[in-house]
Every structure is written in C-alpha cells, then in structure tokens.
Scaffold this motif. Sequence first.
Motif, mmCIF file in Angstrom:
data_model
loop_
_atom_site.group_PDB
_atom_site.id
_atom_site.type_symbol
_atom_site.label_atom_id
_atom_site.label_comp_id
_atom_site.label_asym_id
_atom_site.label_seq_id
_atom_site.Cartn_x
_atom_site.Cartn_y
_atom_site.Cartn_z
ATOM 1 N N UNK A 128 9.463 17.161 -7.135
ATOM 2 C CA UNK A 128 10.118 16.772 -8.348
ATOM 3 C C UNK A 128 9.601 15.365 -8.466
ATOM 4 N N UNK A 129 9.812 14.820 -9.801
ATOM 5 C CA UNK A 129 9.322 13.511 -9.950
ATOM 6 C C UNK A 129 10.220 12.484 -9.312
ATOM 7 N N UNK A 130 11.454 12.792 -8.752
ATOM 8 C CA UNK A 130 12.459 11.966 -8.161
ATOM 9 C C UNK A 130 12.291 11.958 -6.837
ATOM 10 N N UNK A 148 14.688 16.580 8.367
ATOM 11 C CA UNK A 148 14.722 16.869 6.969
ATOM 12 C C UNK A 148 13.257 17.783 6.764
ATOM 13 N N UNK A 149 13.419 18.359 5.700
ATOM 14 C CA UNK A 149 12.369 19.178 5.362
ATOM 15 C C UNK A 149 11.869 18.976 3.922
ATOM 16 N N UNK A 150 10.682 18.636 3.858
ATOM 17 C CA UNK A 150 9.934 18.409 2.368
ATOM 18 C C UNK A 150 9.001 19.550 2.166
ATOM 19 N N UNK A 157 -0.846 15.585 -5.714
ATOM 20 C CA UNK A 157 -1.232 14.293 -5.479
ATOM 21 C C UNK A 157 0.046 13.506 -4.874
ATOM 22 N N UNK A 158 0.969 13.681 -5.887
ATOM 23 C CA UNK A 158 2.123 12.928 -5.627
ATOM 24 C C UNK A 158 3.133 13.247 -4.157
ATOM 25 N N UNK A 159 2.871 14.613 -3.984
ATOM 26 C CA UNK A 159 3.460 15.116 -2.805
ATOM 27 C C UNK A 159 2.651 14.584 -1.664
ATOM 28 N N UNK A 160 1.422 15.042 -1.694
ATOM 29 C CA UNK A 160 0.602 14.347 -0.713
ATOM 30 C C UNK A 160 0.789 12.859 -0.416
ATOM 31 N N UNK A 161 0.944 12.078 -1.222
ATOM 32 C CA UNK A 161 1.325 10.675 -1.337
ATOM 33 C C UNK A 161 2.717 10.302 -0.327
ATOM 34 N N UNK A 162 3.471 10.976 -0.789
ATOM 35 C CA UNK A 162 4.976 10.844 -0.068
ATOM 36 C C UNK A 162 4.786 11.376 1.303
ATOM 37 N N UNK A 163 3.821 12.308 1.678
ATOM 38 C CA UNK A 163 3.986 12.933 3.123
ATOM 39 C C UNK A 163 3.090 11.791 3.978
ATOM 40 N N UNK A 164 2.211 11.396 3.262
ATOM 41 C CA UNK A 164 1.448 10.024 3.993
ATOM 42 C C UNK A 164 2.164 9.071 4.301
#
Length: 199
Positions: A128-130, A148-150, A157-164
């Motif tokens: 999600x955007x948030x 936690x599970x993501x 790209x946003x989710x890949x950046x968060x995971x990194x």
Amino acid sequence: MSDIRRIAVWAARCRHSRGFGVQSPWAYAFDRYVVNEHWPYYAYGELAAAHPGLPAAERRVLEFYFRLANHLQPDVVADFGRGDAAFADYVRAGCRRAAVLSPCGGEGEPGRAIDSLPRVDMARFVPSPAVAELWELAVGRTGERSAFVIEGIHSDARCRKLWRGVLADGRTGVTFDLYYCGIVFFDRKRYKQNYIINF
C-alpha cells in the motif's frame, strides 16, 4: 499471479527447497516445519469450509499464517492489511488466545492505534502507499520473539525498496525471503542473515 510466472519463480528457487543451504539448525527447522510443512493440520478442513472460494495461492499463504501463529503463540497480532475475516480466523485457529487487531481498519489515525499497543508479537503488512510508514510505526513495538510478515516484497519498486531497507535495518534480525512475502524476526542475538526459501 499467472501459472507460468509461478512455475518460473519455483524453477528459479528450486535449489532453495527443503532447507538446502540453510546452515542454522533454528532456521532449518523453521523452514521445514513452519514455512514448508506439508502435512495437513487439524483445522485446515474447517477453515476451508468457513472460507470457500479462496484462490489456491491465497489459501496457501493463509495456511502459512496459521502455522506461524501456531509456532509463535502470539498474544497480539496486528493486521496492517485488508482486515479480512479469513486472516483473523486462520491466525486464531493457530493460537486461540491471540488478539487480532486491525489498527488501520477503524476510525482515527493508525499511528494513535499502534501507540496504544504495548507490544506487537506478529504482524502482517500488505502493499500500500502507507506500508513504509506503518512499518516504522510498528517496529518500535516489537520484542525479541516478534515476527512480521510483509507481503508482495517483489511486487513493485516501492515494495522492493522497502524490503531492501528492512534487510539493512539494524533493528531487524533473521529474515526469510519467500518471494511472495518476507518474514522478519527481531531476536538480534541470532546471527543476522537473509534466507531465500522456495515456498
């Protein structure tokens, strides 16, 4: 996800099957007996009857949440997702005492709802955007037994950046990349490592 893409993901990760390459006994046991446990649990039939018509891939992830809750025995589970009844039912079937809360599902600020929680033992995040903001709010409520599970860590790209960012974060410990989701533990006494798992 299309069947062709699912097969391609499985083929690319087949060398990470059945605990292959996982040196830690704890991580190996978690992979074999929680993530990729194939024996049917007692509640699967009842849960399938209560929630018919779910796509096979979604049910597979929900059954993983059941096993994770059974493994962790959490008191507080935060659902930073859709707040759907199926997730809550699968988690409660795995741990009957778990309080499943949806801090984003009601009125008011999610931050205020999260601040009211003394601790989060288990949490689910969906794209999600948030999601990055919610992660930051929740990570301060973890204990050494929290997980936690993501979901969707490779979806955009946003989710890949968060995971990194999660992998590089000094507050996190052992992580597992299942492609469809990432699992994050916070026990920093364990050697910090990311395991790629064929799920």
